[in-house]
Structure formats: C-alpha cells, structure tokens
Design a protein around this motif. Structure first.
Motif: not given
Ligand SMILES: Nc1ncnc2c1ncn2[C@@H]1O[C@H](COP(=O)(O)OP(=O)(O)OP(=O)(O)O)[C@@H](O)[C@H]1O
Ligand SMILES: [Mg+2]
Length: 379
Positions: A273, A276-277, A279, A281-284, A287, A370-371
């Motif tokens: 988390t 995630v918080s 940013g 793990l996401d396309d931010t 990142q 993760k990817s």
C-alpha cells in the motif's frame, strides 16, 4: 489562569496507561531529555524524526511527564491542521475574542457586522504564536529559562497546511535566536523535513537523530510476552522490522486465528500500500523518477563508496543524499508525492533511504515481479 502561569505550569495530555507489554526505553528518553532540555539555552530548535509508528509520540510524552510538565508544553497537530492556531491558542488558554483586533472590536460595538469576522487559519496561528511569544518572554524573565514547546505530528501541517508550517519554522528560528521558546518539532521522515530543509530557517535547526526501531530481540520478546509462540515470533519479526504498529497488528491477527503466513502476507500488503500511495505501482507522473530512486538505492555501492562507508556490495547503497534525490527527481511536486506520510522512503532532510528493511526487500524481490514493464524499469 494567566498565560504566563499556564506556560510555567506546562501542559501535556495524560499518558496512555503503560500496560504490562510496554517496552521501557529509558535510555532513549534520557538521551532526548539531555539533548532537548539543556541547562544553557541553545540557539536552535529541534527536529526529532522517526518513521511512522516507531513510538515517537509515546517517548516525547514520557519525557514531558518525567519533567512534570514544568515550563514545557506538548501539543499534537490534529488531522485538520487548518485549526492548528486554534489548538495552540486553546493549549495556552488564549482568548481570541478578548484579544481581537481594534477594528473588529469597533465593528462589534457598532453592531454593523457580525461581532467577529473569522480570521484565516494563517492569521489565527500568528495570533496564537504572538501570544505565546509574549507569555514565554515573561516566563523567561521569571525563571531565566526558555519555554520548551513540543509540537508532534508536524507531518500533518506539511501535507495539509504547508504555509503554516513555513510560518511556524520562521517563529522557531526567531524564538531560538532570542532563547525564549525552544521548539521541538516531531515528524515522520518525509515531507516535513523536506519542506523545512529547503528553507533559510533550517540554519537554526538541530536534529538530535532519528527515533530508531526497537531491536530484533526486544521485538521478539514483545511478541512472546503477548502470547505468541517463540518460533512464530522469530518469523514475524522479520517482516515487522521492530515497528510497534506492525507488531501490534500481528498480535491482533494471530489472536483472531490467522496463521503466521497469513499475518506475514497482510503486513506485506501494507507495505505494498505504501508503494501504491507513493504512486510507484501505477502509471503516475512520479513513477519513473521514483523507480530511478529505487534503482539507485538498491544499486551495489561502488568500491570507493564501500571503502568510505563500509557498505556491503551485496546490500546496495544505504542511502542517497538530498542533492542526489533532487537530481533524480527534479520536479518539486513529484518530490512531495514520493515523500508522503506513508511512504516507501524515509527522508530526514539530508539523506533518503528505504523506510524499512521490509520496504527494501519488497523493492528488490517483489516489485520486479509486478509486471514486465516495472521489471525492466527496476532492473
Ligand atoms: N515502548 C513501547 N512499548 C510498547 N508499545 C509501544 C511503545 N511505544 C509505542 N508503543 C505503541 O506503538 C504504537 C505507535 O506508537 P506512537 O504513536 O508513539 O508512534 P509514532 O512514532 O508517534 O507514530 P506516528 O508516526 O504514527 O505518529 C502505539 O499503539 C503505542 O501504544
Ligand atoms: Mg506520533
């Protein structure tokens, strides 16, 4: 009670009852007391840092009560820090209405407008700070000592009211110079030190060192004392990293019948988390620069670096400097996002590292899985 008497008597919330599982940290409390409560007033304000859930508030309150609060106040920034000025005023028994400006008083007398137009949060804070300054100057005349004000959870100001944090920092500097109020700012290692470090007033800041985790042995004993099997405790301390909050969560989870594996998984999910918080793990927008920081932190140190700092080539660099961080993440807003309160990173103002060994392990072992996209960016 007059404000100067309030300051003399001190204020601090009553402590939580220590309970049978409280781990005494006398040495840390004594060290803090020695540094923060010097006989000769110093020209500094103090910034006590420590990552989230390490027991900072508990320690500072303990120190305050050890001194029977005399000449010392403790206040915690509330979750809605826009009201910080009001809380400071309330702690000092400062009556905002009684001391409202002349113009407001006249308007009130004439009945032309509602009695008192609400001040802005910044103005409310300034009024409370001026009142404190006056009371503390009088206290200094009486006792020869500055008033010690501990302000806890400064992170909340950094996140939600950075303008008030900046003004507070300016007061801290002035009060330190005049030796009338000695302020101790308590915060997680992240956004708050980052904001303060980049300002002039940092020149008067002194960092007595971060509040560290308890040792593995202490953490193990804590779990065993709370009824956890010794072998299970051995496993759990690896992910809890000696963080009270995580230890407490493990006790609750096992108490509810979860297995050690399930509890370990839950703690790792909490760590995720944080990623995630931040940013990561996401396309931010942050990142890419964030992953650059991670890559740098897990990169094996150069042999020169190893020689200088005794780094272990298998461990990666222990930290990067503030200048290196700025180079890797040039944009201000992205720096702020990466250093939020529940971040992967700990930043004390001059160095940045992983917030915990578990975060580091997650970055090394799980993140690349993760990817494909992340894998190539990390390795
Ligand atoms: N010495 C101790 N022994 C046992 N439990 C402790 C001890 N110190 C703190 N705790 C417990 O650990 C939890 C976190 O403590 P505390 O709130 O003091 O940490 P913190 O560093 O101030 O956290 P935050 O960064 O969230 O403000 C609390 O539930 C507290 O009761
Ligand atoms: Mg706290």
């Amino acid at each position: 009670m007059q404000m100067v008497d309030r300051v003399g008597a001190g204020f601090c919330p009553d402590p939580q009852p220590a309970g049978p599982h409280h781990i005494p940290r006398h040495t840390v409390v004594e060290d803090l007391d020695r540094i923060l409560m010097q006989d000769q007033p110093s020209k500094f304000y103090y910034v006590v840092t420590g990552a989230h859930g390490r027991g900072k508030s508990t320690l500072l309150r303990e120190m305050c009560l050890r001194r029977e609060k005399k000449g010392m106040g403790y206040i915690e920034v509330e979750p809605h820090p826009k009201d910080f000025g009001k809380s400071l005023g309330a702690a000092l028994d400062f009556n905002f209405q009684e001391h409202m400006g002349m113009l407001n008083q006249l308007v009130g007398l004439m009945g032309a407008l509602p009695v008192h137009k609400e001040d802005s949060p910044q103005m409310t804070f300034k009024r409370a700070a001026s009142a404190l300054q006056e009371a503390a100057a009088e206290h200094k005349k009486r006792t020869g000592r500055p008033f010690v004000l501990i302000i806890d959870a400064v992170d909340r100001l950094a996140e939600h009211a950075p303008d008030i944090l900046e003004t507070l920092q300016d007061y801290c500097k002035d009060w330190a110079e005049q030796t009338i109020v000695s302020v101790v700012l308590v915060c997680s290692e992240g956004l708050a030190p980052h904001i303060m470090h980049s300002r002039d007033a940092w020149s008067h800041a002194y960092q007595p060192g971060e509040i560290r985790n308890i040792t593995t042995e202490e953490a193990k004993d804590y779990l065993v004392n709370r009824g956890i099997d010794a072998q299970d405790a051995e496993q759990l301390v690896k992910v809890t990293d000696g963080v009270f909050q995580r230890l407490e969560k493990c006790v609750v989870m096992l108490g509810r019948g979860m297995s050690v594996q399930q509890a370990t998984h839950a703690i790792l999910q909490d760590i995720e988390t944080h990623f995630v918080s931040a940013g990561l793990l996401d396309d931010t927008p942050q990142q890419k620069p964030g992953l650059r920081v991670i890559r740098e932190l897990i990169k094996p140190p150069s042999s020169k670096w190893s020689q200088l700092f005794g780094g272990d080539a298998t461990l990666g660099r222990l930290h990067i400097t503030a200048a290196e961080f700025r180079e890797l993440v040039p944009e201000h807003t992205m720096q702020d996002k990466l250093l939020n309160r529940s971040s992967v990173f700990a930043f004390d103002g001059s160095h940045l590292r992983f917030e915990s060994k578990t975060s580091e392990a997650y970055a090394r072992d799980m993140l690349p899985g993760k990817s494909e996209n992340l894998k190539t960016r990390i390795s």
